[in-house]
Design a protein around this motif. Sequence first.
Motif, PDB file in Angstrom:
ATOM      1  N   MET A   4       0.854  -1.189   0.000  1.00 43.23           N
ATOM      2  CA  MET A   4       0.000   0.000   0.000  1.00 43.23           C
ATOM      3  C   MET A   4       0.886   1.233   0.000  1.00 43.23           C
ATOM      4  N   PRO A   5       0.485   2.295  -0.693  1.00 43.39           N
ATOM      5  CA  PRO A   5       1.256   3.525  -0.631  1.00 43.39           C
ATOM      6  C   PRO A   5       1.250   4.074   0.791  1.00 43.39           C
ATOM      7  N   GLU A   6       2.279   4.862   1.116  1.00 42.76           N
ATOM      8  CA  GLU A   6       2.319   5.490   2.430  1.00 42.76           C
ATOM      9  C   GLU A   6       1.059   6.288   2.642  1.00 42.76           C
ATOM     10  N   GLY A   7       0.474   6.220   3.786  1.00 43.55           N
ATOM     11  CA  GLY A   7      -0.766   6.915   4.053  1.00 43.55           C
ATOM     12  C   GLY A   7      -1.918   5.941   4.217  1.00 43.55           C
ATOM     13  N   PRO A  10      -5.341   3.388  -1.260  1.00 45.82           N
ATOM     14  CA  PRO A  10      -4.946   3.557  -2.666  1.00 45.82           C
ATOM     15  C   PRO A  10      -4.982   5.028  -3.050  1.00 45.82           C
ATOM     16  N   ARG A  11      -4.136   5.379  -3.994  1.00 47.72           N
ATOM     17  CA  ARG A  11      -4.051   6.772  -4.442  1.00 47.72           C
ATOM     18  C   ARG A  11      -5.243   7.122  -5.314  1.00 47.72           C
ATOM     19  N   LYS A  12      -5.725   8.341  -5.167  1.00 53.70           N
ATOM     20  CA  LYS A  12      -6.792   8.841  -6.034  1.00 53.70           C
ATOM     21  C   LYS A  12      -6.161   9.260  -7.356  1.00 53.70           C
ATOM     22  N   PRO A  13      -6.868   9.086  -8.465  1.00 52.49           N
ATOM     23  CA  PRO A  13      -6.307   9.554  -9.734  1.00 52.49           C
ATOM     24  C   PRO A  13      -6.144  11.069  -9.698  1.00 52.49           C
ATOM     25  N   ALA A  14      -5.050  11.538 -10.281  1.00 52.25           N
ATOM     26  CA  ALA A  14      -4.777  12.972 -10.311  1.00 52.25           C
ATOM     27  C   ALA A  14      -5.830  13.687 -11.152  1.00 52.25           C
ATOM     28  N   ARG A  15      -6.210  14.869 -10.735  1.00 49.88           N
ATOM     29  CA  ARG A  15      -7.201  15.674 -11.444  1.00 49.88           C
ATOM     30  C   ARG A  15      -6.551  16.940 -11.979  1.00 49.88           C
ATOM     31  N   ARG A  28       0.507  15.818 -17.653  1.00 49.87           N
ATOM     32  CA  ARG A  28       0.392  15.850 -16.207  1.00 49.87           C
ATOM     33  C   ARG A  28       0.947  17.133 -15.624  1.00 49.87           C
TER      34      ARG A  28
END
Length: 69
Positions: A4-7, A10-15, A28
């Motif tokens: 799992m990523p730190e935090g 799962p990471r949210k997709p970048a907006r 990006r």
Amino acid sequence: MNAMPEGGGPRKPARCPICGKPAEAGNRPFCSPRCKDLDLGRWLDGRYAIPTEEAPGEPPPVTDRDEQE
């Protein structure tokens, strides 16, 4: 074991910061060249600014290097 990523989650997709659509890898953090150009235009127009402690129109402070010239 699933990494799992730190935090924790799962990471949210970048907006895109301009329109909110999902960001595309080639542009990006923007979704398109259009949004990228809009952002650049805002910087060039002075709508975005980095705050400083200088008053507008105030000359820059004199440094030791300036006095040696």
